[in-house]
Design a protein around this motif. Structure first.
Motif, PDB file in Angstrom:
ATOM      1  N   ALA A  25      37.184  65.318  64.957  1.00 54.83           N
ATOM      2  CA  ALA A  25      35.975  64.759  64.210  1.00 54.83           C
ATOM      3  C   ALA A  25      36.601  63.470  63.359  1.00 54.83           C
ATOM      4  N   PRO A  26      35.289  62.572  63.268  1.00 56.41           N
ATOM      5  CA  PRO A  26      35.829  61.161  62.788  1.00 56.41           C
ATOM      6  C   PRO A  26      36.262  61.414  61.197  1.00 56.41           C
ATOM      7  N   MET A  27      37.507  60.995  61.204  1.00 56.82           N
ATOM      8  CA  MET A  27      38.058  61.186  59.687  1.00 56.82           C
ATOM      9  C   MET A  27      38.728  59.614  59.506  1.00 56.82           C
ATOM     10  N   SER A  28      38.409  59.349  58.301  1.00 59.46           N
ATOM     11  CA  SER A  28      39.115  58.195  57.706  1.00 59.46           C
ATOM     12  C   SER A  28      40.457  58.271  57.098  1.00 59.46           C
ATOM     13  N   PRO A  29      41.269  57.477  57.159  1.00 58.71           N
ATOM     14  CA  PRO A  29      42.736  57.684  56.472  1.00 58.71           C
ATOM     15  C   PRO A  29      42.703  57.252  55.198  1.00 58.71           C
ATOM     16  N   SER A  30      43.852  57.632  54.454  1.00 54.02           N
ATOM     17  CA  SER A  30      44.168  56.940  53.225  1.00 54.02           C
ATOM     18  C   SER A  30      44.393  55.588  53.202  1.00 54.02           C
ATOM     19  N   GLY A  31      43.987  55.081  52.201  1.00 49.64           N
ATOM     20  CA  GLY A  31      44.412  53.499  52.189  1.00 49.64           C
ATOM     21  C   GLY A  31      43.448  52.997  51.141  1.00 49.64           C
ATOM     22  N   ASP A  32      43.839  51.498  50.714  1.00 50.39           N
ATOM     23  CA  ASP A  32      43.084  50.814  49.803  1.00 50.39           C
ATOM     24  C   ASP A  32      42.777  49.723  50.365  1.00 50.39           C
ATOM     25  N   VAL A  33      42.685  49.451  51.583  1.00 48.73           N
ATOM     26  CA  VAL A  33      42.024  48.287  52.051  1.00 48.73           C
ATOM     27  C   VAL A  33      41.283  48.625  53.296  1.00 48.73           C
ATOM     28  N   PRO A  34      40.161  47.728  53.601  1.00 46.65           N
ATOM     29  CA  PRO A  34      39.423  47.788  54.873  1.00 46.65           C
ATOM     30  C   PRO A  34      40.240  47.624  56.141  1.00 46.65           C
ATOM     31  N   PHE A  35      41.302  48.075  56.292  1.00 47.16           N
ATOM     32  CA  PHE A  35      41.890  47.983  57.562  1.00 47.16           C
ATOM     33  C   PHE A  35      42.611  49.074  57.985  1.00 47.16           C
ATOM     34  N   ALA A  40      47.355  54.832  58.450  1.00 41.70           N
ATOM     35  CA  ALA A  40      46.343  55.102  59.425  1.00 41.70           C
ATOM     36  C   ALA A  40      46.971  55.489  60.715  1.00 41.70           C
ATOM     37  N   TYR A  41      47.980  54.548  61.293  1.00 44.70           N
ATOM     38  CA  TYR A  41      48.473  54.839  62.562  1.00 44.70           C
ATOM     39  C   TYR A  41      49.118  56.332  62.492  1.00 44.70           C
ATOM     40  N   GLU A  42      49.910  56.514  61.350  1.00 49.17           N
ATOM     41  CA  GLU A  42      50.639  57.707  61.497  1.00 49.17           C
ATOM     42  C   GLU A  42      49.746  58.958  61.465  1.00 49.17           C
ATOM     43  N   MET A  43      48.616  59.025  60.728  1.00 47.81           N
ATOM     44  CA  MET A  43      47.591  59.970  60.670  1.00 47.81           C
ATOM     45  C   MET A  43      46.844  60.387  62.061  1.00 47.81           C
ATOM     46  N   TYR A  44      46.513  58.928  62.747  1.00 49.69           N
ATOM     47  CA  TYR A  44      45.816  59.160  63.910  1.00 49.69           C
ATOM     48  C   TYR A  44      47.135  59.647  65.044  1.00 49.69           C
ATOM     49  N   ASN A  45      48.252  59.387  64.896  1.00 47.00           N
ATOM     50  CA  ASN A  45      49.224  59.547  65.938  1.00 47.00           C
ATOM     51  C   ASN A  45      49.385  61.189  65.604  1.00 47.00           C
ATOM     52  N   SER A  46      49.430  61.586  64.397  1.00 43.60           N
ATOM     53  CA  SER A  46      49.883  62.909  64.258  1.00 43.60           C
ATOM     54  C   SER A  46      48.823  63.885  65.002  1.00 43.60           C
ATOM     55  N   ILE A  47      47.377  63.440  64.915  1.00 44.24           N
ATOM     56  CA  ILE A  47      46.375  64.355  65.519  1.00 44.24           C
ATOM     57  C   ILE A  47      46.532  64.251  67.261  1.00 44.24           C
ATOM     58  N   ASN A 372      48.144  71.827  53.615  1.00 42.06           N
ATOM     59  CA  ASN A 372      49.172  70.843  54.164  1.00 42.06           C
ATOM     60  C   ASN A 372      49.656  69.834  53.315  1.00 42.06           C
ATOM     61  N   PRO A 373      51.075  70.087  52.610  1.00 42.83           N
ATOM     62  CA  PRO A 373      51.314  69.082  51.524  1.00 42.83           C
ATOM     63  C   PRO A 373      51.965  67.741  52.215  1.00 42.83           C
ATOM     64  N   THR A 374      52.081  67.629  53.441  1.00 40.79           N
ATOM     65  CA  THR A 374      52.332  66.383  54.021  1.00 40.79           C
ATOM     66  C   THR A 374      51.022  65.390  54.032  1.00 40.79           C
ATOM     67  N   TRP A 375      49.894  65.864  53.927  1.00 39.68           N
ATOM     68  CA  TRP A 375      48.860  64.977  54.551  1.00 39.68           C
ATOM     69  C   TRP A 375      48.636  64.123  53.470  1.00 39.68           C
ATOM     70  N   GLY A 376      48.302  62.843  53.562  1.00 38.19           N
ATOM     71  CA  GLY A 376      48.160  61.690  52.513  1.00 38.19           C
ATOM     72  C   GLY A 376      49.359  61.025  52.331  1.00 38.19           C
ATOM     73  N   ARG A 377      50.611  61.228  53.006  1.00 38.10           N
ATOM     74  CA  ARG A 377      51.861  60.626  52.739  1.00 38.10           C
ATOM     75  C   ARG A 377      52.256  60.561  54.362  1.00 38.10           C
TER      76      ARG A 377
END
Length: 652
Positions: A25-35, A40-47, A372-377
């Protein structure tokens, strides 16, 4: 042959190969900038690595001048986004998955303060003040053409970046669905009234994208029903789906609308909804479309259920969100025939609620998961769990979620781990979940945790074994991890020694029998959930809470839905004071200062828990390294237990 043959059956759409029927499903990553950051690379990579056939990047805006609902939302009318988007798409492609991106416009739900300079808020119909107090301008045809072209240009940029597909967000109360819904569309011209009229602008957008990007796969996300009074019914959505048929490649069936915040409980299905609550609506749409395929989302986390949906031809793809957060590798586990090892999402709503502005004080910008304690890092964890140079002997005291996670993580890295639990089974502190009908997600999560403990190399499990100073001296661990849980807080209430009084944990620890009339002292999450279940079992339940509201420690979306259920089931007294407990009930003063006796056969104390660390501080002298985790440090939720347990295991 693969396990789950329908789930892992490849398919070609417009001659594009998709390796299975699993879409994230569409999911946005952790982050503090609109890029798209390294996280983000690592989050989508894990999926993608986990085995998804389609990986969908979360909300991307199409028109910065009129659309911004989140402070760090990327927009595809900003070309400086391209390098980070290209790299993100590349990491998805590395694992053989298709990359999709959700195109959206928030319409009348935009926040003026977030817009580009000179921006303004638009919608299908005018509003004096939207959710944020901004004036909403009714769109004319010139504006419609501008926005439709913006969608097409955004899709073109996404295609240039390597995206194989775009997900056109036409649901959830964003701009496109605002045109489709009578809740927002009050027009009397050719863009309002009948479904044919309301569909003109959404179809204009689809047609513009197709003209601009003839080879790009198109998925259209819609709300099968808005699940609120006056909202889109499934019958109307079915008619709209007929208009979409053949114009888009996949029709994605979700539900609900941000127009009514309470419907978010259906949009991100809470524990009070059945898993797969949108499947029947997807089936109705699939029955009428001839050319487009159908995907369905909605609290789906079990591969057996997914297989059945596909086998019964109710959908062509299953769309999975929170389960990918709970365990990104669940498709690989299902494919190899070990679904019991999947860490199941418990639908606590922590991940969704973190950014649910303006209903929470801040959008945290960081996703967290209870299980999942690894999510967000993600970036940090690309360098995690490296094999240890010198294996240590690790003794873990306590087999709750924190202890189990610490033991699994340390053992996976190569340490020799002994996990001791004083009871005859792991996670005994969560036995309450077994007796609450809407907590079965936690039961399934714990089953997978226990299996993973049993199957992790280098990990010895000892049940019926309490860790004592003598045991520590005997084992001589290099590292001692203390995960000994919490203990009840017993408030100094006159009459608390009455025989009708029990702590709420006694319901599962001592299996006490309760009477017809129950008063629960303490309206936090534990007291409210237990009270609701007892009410559903036929008891008359009253909840007394000193604060001005119930379950304020719950994630927002779960809290909203829980309050709705409680309102119909229990009597609650907030801003109340307990004066004392008598042989036949609890005497209180209510919020107006009126004294009253709440009759009760049983009184349950739910005034919170506290950490047991003070009992074990002297253990610091018994090992070279001593680490306290979970409720032992501070009574909290599963999320904190898992995260502190993980951190202990990964840093030894």
């Amino acid at each position: 042959m693969f396990h789950y043959p329908h789930l892992f059956e490849p398919v070609r759409v417009r001659n594009v190969y998709i390796k299975n029927r699993i879409e994230s499903a569409p999911m946005s990553p952790s982050g503090d900038v609109p890029f798209y950051t390294r996280e983000a690379y690592e989050m989508y990579n894990s999926i993608a690595k986990g085995g998804a056939g389609i990986v969908t990047l979360g909300e991307a805006g199409v028109h910065s001048l009129t659309d911004h609902a989140h402070p760090t939302m990327p927009h595809l009318d900003d070309e400086t986004l391209l390098p980070s988007l290209i790299q993100t798409v590349d990491t998805v492609h590395k694992w053989g998955a298709l990359a999709s991106i959700e195109l959206t416009h928030s319409g009348c739900r935009a926040k003026g303060a977030f817009l580009a300079e000179g921006g303004y808020v638009i919608g299908p119909s005018p509003m004096e003040a939207n959710l944020y107090g901004d004036r909403v301008i009714e769109m004319d045809e010139d504006m419609m053409n501008t926005i439709a072209d913006a969608y097409a240009q955004a899709a073109y940029m996404a295609e240039f970046a390597g995206c194989d597909m775009v997900n056109i967000h036409g649901g959830h109360g964003w701009l496109i669905s605002q045109f489709l819904s009578d809740l927002n569309n009050h027009r009397t011209d050719k863009y309002g009234g009948s479904i044919e009229n309301k569909a003109r602008f959404p179809l204009m957008i689809v047609d513009r994208i197709r003209q601009k990007c003839p080879n790009l796969l198109l998925e259209f996300r819609l709300s099968g029903e808005e699940d609120t009074e006056g909202g889109i019914p499934i019958e109307e959505t079915v008619e709209f789906a007929k208009m979409l048929d053949g114009k888009v490649d996949i029709i994605h069936v979700s539900a609900a609308t941000f127009h009514d915040t309470s419907s978010s409980a259906r949009m991100f299905p809470t524990v009070f909804y059945p898993r797969g609550c949108n499947v029947e609506n997807a089936s109705k749409i699939k029955a009428v479309v001839k050319k487009s395929l159908v995907s369905v989302v909605g609290g789906i986390n079990d591969p057996d259920f997914m297989e059945k949906v596909l086998e019964e031809n109710k959908a062509d793809f299953v769309v999975v969100g929170r389960q990918f957060i709970a365990d990104p590798s669940w498709p690989r586990k299902a494919k190899k025939g070990t679904p019991e090892e999947i860490t199941k999402c418990i639908r606590c709503e922590t991940c969704i609620s973190a950014g649910f502005i303006p209903h929470v004080p801040f959008s945290s910008g960081v996703l967290r998961c209870s299980v999942n304690p690894t999510w967000g890092r993600e970036y940090e964890n690309t360098r995690k769990e490296e094999p240890v140079l010198c294996a240590k002997k690790v003794l873990v005291a306590g087999g709750g979620p924190g202890g189990m996670e610490a033991a699994i993580t340390a053992a996976r890295r190569g340490h020799q781990v002994i996990l001791c639990e004083k009871n005859d089974h792991l996670a005994s502190s969560l036995d309450y979940a077994k007796q609450i009908s809407f907590k079965q997600d936690i039961v399934q999560f714990l089953k997978s945790m226990v299996i993973n403990v049993q199957r992790t190399p280098n990990l010895e499990l000892r049940l019926n074994t309490e860790v004592t100073e003598e045991l520590i001296a005997q084992e001589k661990p290099d590292t001692l991890i203390v995960a000994c849980g919490s203990e009840p807080v017993i408030p100094p209430i006159p009459g608390i020694e009455q025989p009708i009084v029990h702590h709420i944990t006694d319901l599962y620890k001592k299996h006490i029998s309760v009477g017809k009339k129950i008063v629960i002292i303490g309206g936090g999450l534990a007291g409210c959930e237990e009270g609701l279940e007892l009410a559903w079992k036929g008891h008359e339940v009253s909840i007394v809470e000193m604060k001005d509201g119930l379950a304020k420690d719950a994630p927002y979306i779960h809290w909203r839905h829980l309050l709705e259920k409680l309102e119909d089931a229990v009597d609650s007294y907030c801003s109340a004071k307990v004066l004392g407990i008598e042989e036949n009930g609890v005497r209180i003063t209510d919020k107006d200062g009126t004294e009253k006796l709440l009759e009760a056969d049983t009184v349950l104390i739910a005034a919170g828990m506290r950490g047991t660390l003070p009992h074990y501080e002297k253990w610091h002298e018994l090992a070279e390294e001593v680490i306290f985790v979970g409720d032992c440090r501070k009574a909290s939720k599963i999320q904190e237990a898992m995260r502190t347990g993980y951190c202990a295991g990964v840093t030894i």
